[in-house]
Design an enzyme around this catalytic site. Structure first.
Site, PDB file in Angstrom:
ATOM      1  N   TYR A 131     -89.877 -30.387 -73.684  1.00 48.66           N
ATOM      2  CA  TYR A 131     -88.665 -30.099 -74.466  1.00 48.66           C
ATOM      3  C   TYR A 131     -89.039 -29.453 -75.801  1.00 48.66           C
ATOM      4  O   TYR A 131     -88.505 -28.403 -76.181  1.00 48.66           O
ATOM      5  CB  TYR A 131     -87.881 -31.391 -74.695  1.00 48.66           C
ATOM      6  CG  TYR A 131     -86.808 -31.290 -75.760  1.00 48.66           C
ATOM      7  CD1 TYR A 131     -85.636 -30.577 -75.527  1.00 48.66           C
ATOM      8  CD2 TYR A 131     -86.977 -31.908 -77.006  1.00 48.66           C
ATOM      9  CE1 TYR A 131     -84.662 -30.477 -76.514  1.00 48.66           C
ATOM     10  CE2 TYR A 131     -86.008 -31.820 -77.985  1.00 48.66           C
ATOM     11  CZ  TYR A 131     -84.848 -31.104 -77.743  1.00 48.66           C
ATOM     12  OH  TYR A 131     -83.892 -31.002 -78.724  1.00 48.66           O
ATOM     13  N   SER A 168     -85.706 -28.275 -83.172  1.00 52.42           N
ATOM     14  CA  SER A 168     -85.850 -29.726 -83.160  1.00 52.42           C
ATOM     15  C   SER A 168     -87.122 -30.152 -83.888  1.00 52.42           C
ATOM     16  O   SER A 168     -88.127 -29.421 -83.889  1.00 52.42           O
ATOM     17  CB  SER A 168     -85.933 -30.212 -81.711  1.00 52.42           C
ATOM     18  OG  SER A 168     -86.307 -31.570 -81.677  1.00 52.42           O
ATOM     19  N   LYS A 170     -88.373 -25.465 -77.479  1.00 56.10           N
ATOM     20  CA  LYS A 170     -87.775 -25.133 -78.777  1.00 56.10           C
ATOM     21  C   LYS A 170     -88.719 -24.230 -79.585  1.00 56.10           C
ATOM     22  O   LYS A 170     -88.290 -23.281 -80.236  1.00 56.10           O
ATOM     23  CB  LYS A 170     -87.464 -26.411 -79.564  1.00 56.10           C
ATOM     24  CG  LYS A 170     -86.380 -27.280 -78.923  1.00 56.10           C
ATOM     25  CD  LYS A 170     -85.019 -26.643 -79.013  1.00 56.10           C
ATOM     26  CE  LYS A 170     -83.918 -27.515 -78.469  1.00 56.10           C
ATOM     27  NZ  LYS A 170     -82.612 -26.877 -78.497  1.00 56.10           N
TER      28      LYS A 170
HETATM   29  N1  LIG Z   1     -78.761 -34.813 -81.009  1.00 55.18           N
HETATM   30  C1  LIG Z   1     -79.890 -34.726 -81.703  1.00 55.18           C
HETATM   31  O1  LIG Z   1     -80.304 -35.656 -82.387  1.00 55.18           O
HETATM   32  C2  LIG Z   1     -80.713 -33.465 -81.656  1.00 55.18           C
HETATM   33  C3  LIG Z   1     -81.944 -33.427 -82.336  1.00 55.18           C
HETATM   34  C4  LIG Z   1     -82.682 -32.246 -82.325  1.00 55.18           C
HETATM   35  C5  LIG Z   1     -82.192 -31.108 -81.684  1.00 55.18           C
HETATM   36  N2  LIG Z   1     -81.010 -31.181 -81.009  1.00 55.18           N
HETATM   37  C6  LIG Z   1     -80.514 -29.970 -80.336  1.00 55.18           C
HETATM   38  O2  LIG Z   1     -79.188 -29.726 -80.770  1.00 55.18           O
HETATM   39  C7  LIG Z   1     -78.430 -29.116 -79.735  1.00 55.18           C
HETATM   40  C8  LIG Z   1     -77.126 -29.872 -79.538  1.00 55.18           C
HETATM   41  O3  LIG Z   1     -77.438 -31.227 -79.242  1.00 55.18           O
HETATM   42  P1  LIG Z   1     -76.302 -32.304 -78.969  1.00 55.18           P
HETATM   43  O4  LIG Z   1     -76.880 -33.628 -79.340  1.00 55.18           O
HETATM   44  O5  LIG Z   1     -75.032 -31.875 -79.549  1.00 55.18           O
HETATM   45  O6  LIG Z   1     -76.260 -32.246 -77.371  1.00 55.18           O
HETATM   46  P2  LIG Z   1     -75.003 -32.183 -76.394  1.00 55.18           P
HETATM   47  O7  LIG Z   1     -75.559 -32.379 -75.015  1.00 55.18           O
HETATM   48  O8  LIG Z   1     -73.919 -33.088 -76.846  1.00 55.18           O
HETATM   49  O9  LIG Z   1     -74.510 -30.673 -76.579  1.00 55.18           O
HETATM   50  C9  LIG Z   1     -75.028 -29.584 -75.846  1.00 55.18           C
HETATM   51  C10 LIG Z   1     -73.835 -28.731 -75.403  1.00 55.18           C
HETATM   52  O10 LIG Z   1     -74.334 -27.598 -74.684  1.00 55.18           O
HETATM   53  C11 LIG Z   1     -73.620 -27.471 -73.469  1.00 55.18           C
HETATM   54  N3  LIG Z   1     -74.523 -26.836 -72.498  1.00 55.18           N
HETATM   55  C12 LIG Z   1     -75.698 -27.315 -72.018  1.00 55.18           C
HETATM   56  N4  LIG Z   1     -76.231 -26.455 -71.135  1.00 55.18           N
HETATM   57  C13 LIG Z   1     -75.381 -25.399 -71.070  1.00 55.18           C
HETATM   58  C14 LIG Z   1     -75.368 -24.178 -70.327  1.00 55.18           C
HETATM   59  N5  LIG Z   1     -76.317 -23.909 -69.409  1.00 55.18           N
HETATM   60  N6  LIG Z   1     -74.357 -23.303 -70.519  1.00 55.18           N
HETATM   61  C15 LIG Z   1     -73.347 -23.589 -71.400  1.00 55.18           C
HETATM   62  N7  LIG Z   1     -73.287 -24.726 -72.120  1.00 55.18           N
HETATM   63  C16 LIG Z   1     -74.293 -25.629 -71.954  1.00 55.18           C
HETATM   64  C17 LIG Z   1     -73.209 -28.889 -73.084  1.00 55.18           C
HETATM   65  O11 LIG Z   1     -72.096 -28.952 -72.219  1.00 55.18           O
HETATM   66  C18 LIG Z   1     -72.907 -29.488 -74.449  1.00 55.18           C
HETATM   67  O12 LIG Z   1     -71.553 -29.253 -74.820  1.00 55.18           O
HETATM   68  C19 LIG Z   1     -79.337 -29.078 -78.516  1.00 55.18           C
HETATM   69  O13 LIG Z   1     -79.909 -27.777 -78.461  1.00 55.18           O
HETATM   70  C20 LIG Z   1     -80.417 -30.110 -78.822  1.00 55.18           C
HETATM   71  O14 LIG Z   1     -81.638 -29.774 -78.210  1.00 55.18           O
HETATM   72  C21 LIG Z   1     -80.249 -32.331 -80.980  1.00 55.18           C
END
Ligand SMILES: NC(=O)c1ccc[n+]([C@@H]2O[C@H](COP(=O)([O-])OP(=O)(O)OC[C@H]3O[C@@H](n4cnc5c(N)ncnc54)[C@H](O)[C@@H]3O)[C@@H](O)[C@H]2O)c1
Length: 245
Positions: free
Chosen positions: A140, A116, A144
């Site tokens: 958070y 991130s 990462k």
């Molecule tokens: N959305 C953004 O803008 C953004 C920005 C920077 C980093 N990220 C990172 O990208 C990744 C995905 O983000 P997203 O926006 O798609 O989030 P999201 O919450 O939609 O997706 C995360 C997925 O992981 C699953 N999950 C969470 N904990 C779990 C566990 N213990 N066991 C199994 N599955 C689990 C959830 O059910 C979900 O399907 C994350 O790691 C987040 O930190 C996202």
């Protein structure tokens, strides 16, 4: 490649799964559906329900044998991570340790990790490049950065090749309309704005009014989720080719 997408039922994960299938990779999704949605899983991808916090679940899925893993599963709320760091330690850090150990145990040699922009903190210069010093300002962001450090050591000690993609704010939806599930209780800016615009949420709170910008509010960077998904395919193909070279 035969690829395990952990967190593949989530917002970014579903777009990554689509891009991987389009690139003719075989995909298995592993997810506990804590925020992901069943309705957006592609029938061409096998779904294995499970939780990265449970070693038995994660060992059993890696035992199926994969050429690569894309790890997107995490808790991702900056604010919540400051209130409940223990939740982030367990889901993000311990969960990833389980993944890395299972990847080593079952010879999965390549991993792409969802890092991130939060690892950078307030930029010292813009645009931020890869050499910009990390300085997370939330727990958070710390999780990462900690995982990136672990990945480096597993690369050195166990030859687990990795790419860590430091996403900025992911926005948008699949232009073909194949992925339609809106996020449940979104924590990211754009879905919140969309909920306010649709009348589902009363207001958007903007924090900070003394940034060095034209109106004092902060400036954010965005990346379209389809571009981000393509970046995962490219990153995976790059590290796997590099390993073979
Ligand atoms: N959305 C953004 O803008 C953004 C920005 C920077 C980093 N990220 C990172 O990208 C990744 C995905 O983000 P997203 O926006 O798609 O989030 P999201 O919450 O939609 O997706 C995360 C997925 O992981 C699953 N999950 C969470 N904990 C779990 C566990 N213990 N066991 C199994 N599955 C689990 C959830 O059910 C979900 O399907 C994350 O790691 C987040 O930190 C996202």
């Amino acid at each position: 490649m035969n690829v395990l997408v952990i967190g593949g039922a989530g917002y970014i994960g579903t777009h990554v799964v689509k891009a991987m299938l389009n690139a003719e990779h075989e995909v298995t999704v592993f997810d506990n559906l804590s925020s992901g949605q069943l309705g957006n899983l592609f029938p061409e991808a096998l779904f294995v329900p499970g939780d990265i916090r449970h070693q038995d679940d994660i060992q059993a899925v890696f035992a199926r044998g994969f050429d690569a893993c894309i790890h997107l599963a995490a808790c991702k709320s900056v604010g919540e991570s400051m209130q409940s760091p223990e939740k982030y330690s367990i889901n993000n850090i311990s969960g990833t340790i389980n993944i890395l150990n299972a990847a080593c145990a079952w010879n999965c040699p390549n991993i792409v990790f969802s890092s991130s922009a939060a690892i950078f903190g307030t930029p010292r210069y813009v645009p931020i490049d890869e050499n910009h010093p990390p300085n997370p300002e939330s727990y958070y962001g710390f999780t990462k950065l900690e995982i990136e450090q672990m990945l480096k050591w597993y690369d050195i000690t166990k030859k687990l090749k990795f790419a860590a993609l430091r996403y900025f704010n992911a926005v948008g939806y699949d232009p073909d309309g194949d992925i339609i599930g809106l996020e449940r209780n979104p924590e990211n800016l754009l879905p919140i704005i969309m909920e306010v615009a649709s009348g589902w949420r009363k207001e958007l709170q903007i924090f900070g009014n003394d940034y060095d910008t034209r109106d004092g509010t902060c400036i954010r960077d965005y990346v379209h989720v389809t571009d981000l998904a393509d970046a995962h395919v490219k990153a995976l193909e790059y590290i796997s080719k590099k390993r073979k070279a």
